[in-house]
Write a protein that holds these residues in place. Sequence first.
Motif, PDB file in Angstrom:
ATOM      1  N   ASN A  38       1.195  -1.287  -0.489  1.00 50.47           N
ATOM      2  CA  ASN A  38      -0.059   0.377   0.069  1.00 50.47           C
ATOM      3  C   ASN A  38       0.709   0.974   0.259  1.00 50.47           C
ATOM      4  O   ASN A  38       0.535   2.230  -0.472  1.00 50.47           O
ATOM      5  CB  ASN A  38      -1.074  -0.155   0.791  1.00 50.47           C
ATOM      6  N   LEU A  39       2.073   1.005   0.141  1.00 47.18           N
ATOM      7  CA  LEU A  39       3.281   2.405  -0.249  1.00 47.18           C
ATOM      8  C   LEU A  39       3.701   2.359  -0.934  1.00 47.18           C
ATOM      9  O   LEU A  39       4.130   3.775  -1.059  1.00 47.18           O
ATOM     10  CB  LEU A  39       4.115   2.034   0.938  1.00 47.18           C
ATOM     11  N   PHE A  40       3.065   1.800  -1.779  1.00 47.39           N
ATOM     12  CA  PHE A  40       3.801   1.577  -3.263  1.00 47.39           C
ATOM     13  C   PHE A  40       2.713   2.812  -4.454  1.00 47.39           C
ATOM     14  O   PHE A  40       2.237   2.622  -4.850  1.00 47.39           O
ATOM     15  CB  PHE A  40       4.257   0.517  -4.025  1.00 47.39           C
ATOM     16  N   THR A  41       2.984   4.228  -4.206  1.00 46.65           N
ATOM     17  CA  THR A  41       1.679   5.000  -4.310  1.00 46.65           C
ATOM     18  C   THR A  41       2.157   5.547  -5.505  1.00 46.65           C
ATOM     19  O   THR A  41       3.680   4.978  -6.093  1.00 46.65           O
ATOM     20  CB  THR A  41       1.605   6.399  -3.766  1.00 46.65           C
ATOM     21  N   SER A  42       1.179   5.600  -6.343  1.00 44.62           N
ATOM     22  CA  SER A  42       1.567   6.238  -7.884  1.00 44.62           C
ATOM     23  C   SER A  42       3.040   7.939  -7.580  1.00 44.62           C
ATOM     24  O   SER A  42       3.426   7.453  -8.558  1.00 44.62           O
ATOM     25  CB  SER A  42       0.240   6.996  -8.270  1.00 44.62           C
ATOM     26  N   LYS A  43       2.661   8.415  -6.236  1.00 45.91           N
ATOM     27  CA  LYS A  43       4.122   8.707  -6.459  1.00 45.91           C
ATOM     28  C   LYS A  43       5.103   7.960  -6.341  1.00 45.91           C
ATOM     29  O   LYS A  43       6.063   9.020  -6.732  1.00 45.91           O
ATOM     30  CB  LYS A  43       3.490   9.786  -5.086  1.00 45.91           C
TER      31      LYS A  43
END
Length: 218
Positions: A50-55
Amino acid sequence: GTLGYIGIIRKFIKPSKPTIIFDFDGTLIDTSESIKEGYRECFRKFSNENLFTSKVQNEVLGPALRDIFPKYFPGIDYDTVYETYHEAQSKAAPVTNHPTKNTAETLKKLHEQGYHIGIVSTRKKEGIEEILKQVDMEKYVDDICGLNDVTNLKPDPEGLIMLINRNKWNKDCIMIGDSMMDLMSGVNYGSYTVGFAKSKSRKKELSEVADVIIVPSS
């Protein structure tokens, strides 16, 4: 063509053909999806997907693995993370990696016209050679400077200097890339710089340092 390399080069050509240096990932080959898959698996295993965001996904495209791994997977041995990354990235690569539009035709034309063509990348040389063979483009590239060939990565110009000195190429150089570190390596060398911008935000960013910007057609 989409990238417009040949038109740009002809516009600024000098009597002696300049050396042409390309970035690899995102410039010659679209490897973004396989890179993301490699990182996604690392986040699953060593952190939280979940920490692998688009940003974060945008952030990891370009910098060397050795710069990104410690930031997001602190305390974990590099080789351990790399093994997980490489396995997932390699599995996705044959399906997702592809040349950016018109790249093969452009390299072929430049090669036929006698330009010296090099690649400077933060990817390992062996990996670059493997992908170039997969897409039948290795015959158009004269030399490659990869991750393990230099002490200082882009934006340091060491890679450009190495290729030019090793091959005794024309020191007048054109650097083509899709990131600030690509173009800054050219600026730090003193070359003409061509930014390949695939989005409005990237165009704005690269315009700060690029001599000219290429935007791919839809």
